[in-house]
Design an enzyme around this catalytic site. Sequence first.
Site, mmCIF file in Angstrom:
data_model
loop_
_atom_site.group_PDB
_atom_site.id
_atom_site.type_symbol
_atom_site.label_atom_id
_atom_site.label_comp_id
_atom_site.label_asym_id
_atom_site.label_seq_id
_atom_site.Cartn_x
_atom_site.Cartn_y
_atom_site.Cartn_z
ATOM 1 N N GLU A 197 -10.520 -6.067 9.661
ATOM 2 C CA GLU A 197 -9.906 -4.982 8.736
ATOM 3 C C GLU A 197 -10.461 -5.460 7.396
ATOM 4 O O GLU A 197 -10.381 -6.385 6.886
ATOM 5 C CB GLU A 197 -8.411 -5.112 8.970
ATOM 6 C CG GLU A 197 -7.928 -4.019 7.911
ATOM 7 C CD GLU A 197 -6.324 -4.030 8.050
ATOM 8 O OE1 GLU A 197 -5.579 -5.130 7.891
ATOM 9 O OE2 GLU A 197 -5.579 -3.133 8.240
ATOM 10 N N CYS A 242 -3.164 1.088 6.765
ATOM 11 C CA CYS A 242 -3.280 0.285 8.369
ATOM 12 C C CYS A 242 -3.904 1.352 8.963
ATOM 13 O O CYS A 242 -4.628 0.985 10.177
ATOM 14 C CB CYS A 242 -2.005 0.059 8.446
ATOM 15 S SG CYS A 242 -0.838 1.350 8.616
ATOM 16 N N GLU A 256 4.623 -4.394 11.947
ATOM 17 C CA GLU A 256 3.746 -3.217 12.004
ATOM 18 C C GLU A 256 2.507 -3.891 11.217
ATOM 19 O O GLU A 256 2.410 -4.109 9.741
ATOM 20 C CB GLU A 256 4.283 -2.052 11.011
ATOM 21 C CG GLU A 256 5.396 -1.416 11.575
ATOM 22 C CD GLU A 256 5.065 -0.555 12.859
ATOM 23 O OE1 GLU A 256 3.818 -0.324 13.162
ATOM 24 O OE2 GLU A 256 5.748 0.085 13.443
ATOM 25 N N LYS A 301 12.538 -7.078 0.708
ATOM 26 C CA LYS A 301 11.519 -7.833 -0.102
ATOM 27 C C LYS A 301 10.390 -6.967 -0.258
ATOM 28 O O LYS A 301 9.371 -7.100 0.828
ATOM 29 C CB LYS A 301 11.311 -9.358 0.596
ATOM 30 C CG LYS A 301 10.982 -10.248 -0.353
ATOM 31 C CD LYS A 301 9.658 -10.138 -1.231
ATOM 32 C CE LYS A 301 8.389 -10.424 -0.481
ATOM 33 N NZ LYS A 301 7.260 -10.114 -1.210
ATOM 34 N N ASN A 342 0.805 -1.036 0.046
ATOM 35 C CA ASN A 342 -0.172 0.009 0.040
ATOM 36 C C ASN A 342 0.912 1.302 0.010
ATOM 37 O O ASN A 342 0.225 2.385 -0.547
ATOM 38 C CB ASN A 342 -1.080 -0.015 1.215
ATOM 39 C CG ASN A 342 -0.595 -0.061 2.488
ATOM 40 O OD1 ASN A 342 0.662 -0.790 2.806
ATOM 41 N ND2 ASN A 342 -0.872 0.576 3.496
HETATM 42 P P1 NAD Z 1 0.403 -9.353 3.562
HETATM 43 O O1 NAD Z 1 0.908 -9.663 4.959
HETATM 44 O O2 NAD Z 1 -0.156 -9.982 2.676
HETATM 45 O O3 NAD Z 1 2.128 -8.857 2.870
HETATM 46 C C1 NAD Z 1 3.258 -8.396 3.395
HETATM 47 C C2 NAD Z 1 4.621 -8.621 2.818
HETATM 48 O O4 NAD Z 1 4.909 -10.047 3.545
HETATM 49 C C3 NAD Z 1 4.576 -8.841 1.324
HETATM 50 O O5 NAD Z 1 5.739 -8.449 0.793
HETATM 51 C C4 NAD Z 1 4.507 -10.435 1.106
HETATM 52 O O6 NAD Z 1 4.995 -10.974 -0.174
HETATM 53 C C5 NAD Z 1 4.998 -10.731 2.252
HETATM 54 N N1 NAD Z 1 4.816 -12.175 2.923
HETATM 55 C C6 NAD Z 1 3.650 -12.829 2.927
HETATM 56 N N2 NAD Z 1 3.908 -13.958 3.404
HETATM 57 C C7 NAD Z 1 5.114 -14.172 3.696
HETATM 58 C C8 NAD Z 1 5.952 -15.237 4.476
HETATM 59 N N3 NAD Z 1 5.422 -16.374 4.842
HETATM 60 N N4 NAD Z 1 7.337 -15.014 4.824
HETATM 61 C C9 NAD Z 1 7.854 -13.597 4.310
HETATM 62 N N5 NAD Z 1 7.167 -12.706 3.741
HETATM 63 C C10 NAD Z 1 5.886 -12.929 3.559
HETATM 64 O O7 NAD Z 1 0.097 -7.717 3.471
HETATM 65 P P2 NAD Z 1 -0.495 -6.985 2.389
HETATM 66 O O8 NAD Z 1 -1.678 -7.353 1.858
HETATM 67 O O9 NAD Z 1 0.622 -6.789 1.382
HETATM 68 O O10 NAD Z 1 -0.593 -5.470 3.127
HETATM 69 C C11 NAD Z 1 -1.847 -4.875 3.825
HETATM 70 C C12 NAD Z 1 -1.675 -5.289 5.044
HETATM 71 O O11 NAD Z 1 -0.621 -4.468 5.662
HETATM 72 C C13 NAD Z 1 -2.876 -4.739 5.922
HETATM 73 O O12 NAD Z 1 -3.237 -5.663 6.951
HETATM 74 C C14 NAD Z 1 -2.294 -3.341 6.544
HETATM 75 O O13 NAD Z 1 -3.128 -2.964 7.730
HETATM 76 C C15 NAD Z 1 -1.106 -3.802 6.924
HETATM 77 N N6 NAD Z 1 -0.226 -2.607 6.856
HETATM 78 C C16 NAD Z 1 0.370 -1.998 8.270
HETATM 79 C C17 NAD Z 1 0.868 -1.035 8.166
HETATM 80 C C18 NAD Z 1 1.419 -0.595 9.743
HETATM 81 O O14 NAD Z 1 2.509 0.269 9.596
HETATM 82 N N7 NAD Z 1 1.065 -1.087 10.864
HETATM 83 C C19 NAD Z 1 1.226 -0.288 7.285
HETATM 84 C C20 NAD Z 1 0.736 -0.538 5.938
HETATM 85 C C21 NAD Z 1 0.056 -1.596 5.919
#
Ligand code: NAD
Length: 492
Positions: free
Chosen positions: A385, A284, A250, A175, A152
Amino acid sequence: MEHFQMYIGGEGRDAASGEWIESQNPFTGETWAMIPRGGAEDAAYAVGVAEEAFRNPAWRDLTPTARGALLRRVGDLIADNAERLAEAEVRDNGKLKLEMYGQLQYVPQWYYYYGGLADKVEGKTLPIDKPNTFAYTRHEPLGVCAMITPWNSPILLLSFKLSAALAAGNTVVVKPSEFTSTSTLELAKLFTEAGFPPGVVNVVTGYGPEVGEPLVTDDRVKRVAFTGSEAGGQRVYQSAAAGLKKVSLELGGKSPNIVFDDANLDNAVKGAISGIFAATGQTCIAGSRLLVQRSIHDAFVGRVVEFAKSAKMGNPMDMSTEVGPVTTPPQFEKVLKYIDIAKDEGCELRLGGAPATRPECGKGWFIEPTIFTGVENKMRIAQEEVFGPVLSVIPFDTDEQALEIANDVLYGLASGVWTQNLNRAHRMAHGIEAGTVWVNTYRAMSMTTPFGGYKRSGLGKENGTDQIKEYMDVKTVWIDMNDEFPSPFSMR
Ligand code: NAD
């Protein structure tokens, strides 16, 4: 069609498998770029390069002041390249150019701030209850850090981590999300241009389980910084546990945005809109639960609905667009599923509730700004969410009730309070279980203010002066100035 390469050791590199992932433009629905589908072999190679860079005197022996100068230089380069980087993010994730261009002009501040902090991390000389003994602490970098980011806000969320980790003297393998990798790949090149030795900042691309997981489990990686979903965070935390790594997470949120009847309502309407429809609700910190005092509920909701109705949707590259597309097809389906859930739960649909079919939305993955009233906090639409432009409005009567509803979720990332009563503002700020409370504002961010979640919204905080030490270890050094060593069989 553009082809991007991974960035390792200051050079572009294809995936060992030779495979690619298509990166789609959410506005056109078409593939606009190809990124390498990295795997375990690529992750291991990048970690090896980063480890070598960590030991390379060209980086290891730089003074903290010199590291700070490099960080400031990269900040300048990001500012110079703001438009190009912003456009890559708009094409990849459909975020508004209006927002991205502003964001990219602000991001350099993270590098200036941590660049300035690099030579201000001081150890202590320790008062010690033993004669002729001197002890002091040193803060030392950890080594190779893995950084995993979501789709995002790739550059901003990475910069929260990268600026502090580099100021502390670490090397990094990033990554980015498989959906939005291109801006991170472009950003990485600027570190080489700024004069960082090759291998200090590296980027591998691909799917989480294929290239992210091997990164997290690699013994040479000492620290993992993850931003993403709760489920992703749980997996990463478990994988990192085997290697007893330092981890920060996060994660998601279900933030309450609370409007009291004594608020400046003109501003509160804008705050409610900014909380859920800015960035198409894909943040988020989205204020996805709007808690409104019952005495103003109907009139206030009417104003929010009217404001949301007037939001201009369309091409995110157009600087006048206010609501852009949803970033990915799976997210588009997920948001629509939650709209159905809210309808099934008996909520009243006041606006939207369907894909946007306006001509200016073309073939993009757009969903109309959606507002539900009659929401009860125990419903799934209020607890889970959505990560999209869907607002749940919940009425309350008293301050105590507002607090109870605000805190009755598993998450605790952010919150908003709208009131002109100073005592009430502070009482709410103390009572809300969340890492950020905004009073009479929403979505404000700064490199100087710690940011992160309470409860299931995460572990650890980013930004602020303390963060640099999260990327360092503390060593205590003892100097015995006595000429003779006493009995070796008793503790000293
Ligand atoms: P996601 O968890 O699907 O993916 C995040 C990252 O993790 C991606 O790069 C993905 O390829 C990687 N990933 C997935 N499985 C993994 C594994 N087994 N091992 C290592 N890496 C892995 O999240 P998303 O859909 O990309 O993002 C949206 C989410 O992020 C929402 O829940 C949002 O609230 C959260 N978010 C949090 C913050 C914060 O600062 N708290 C900021 C932005 C987004």
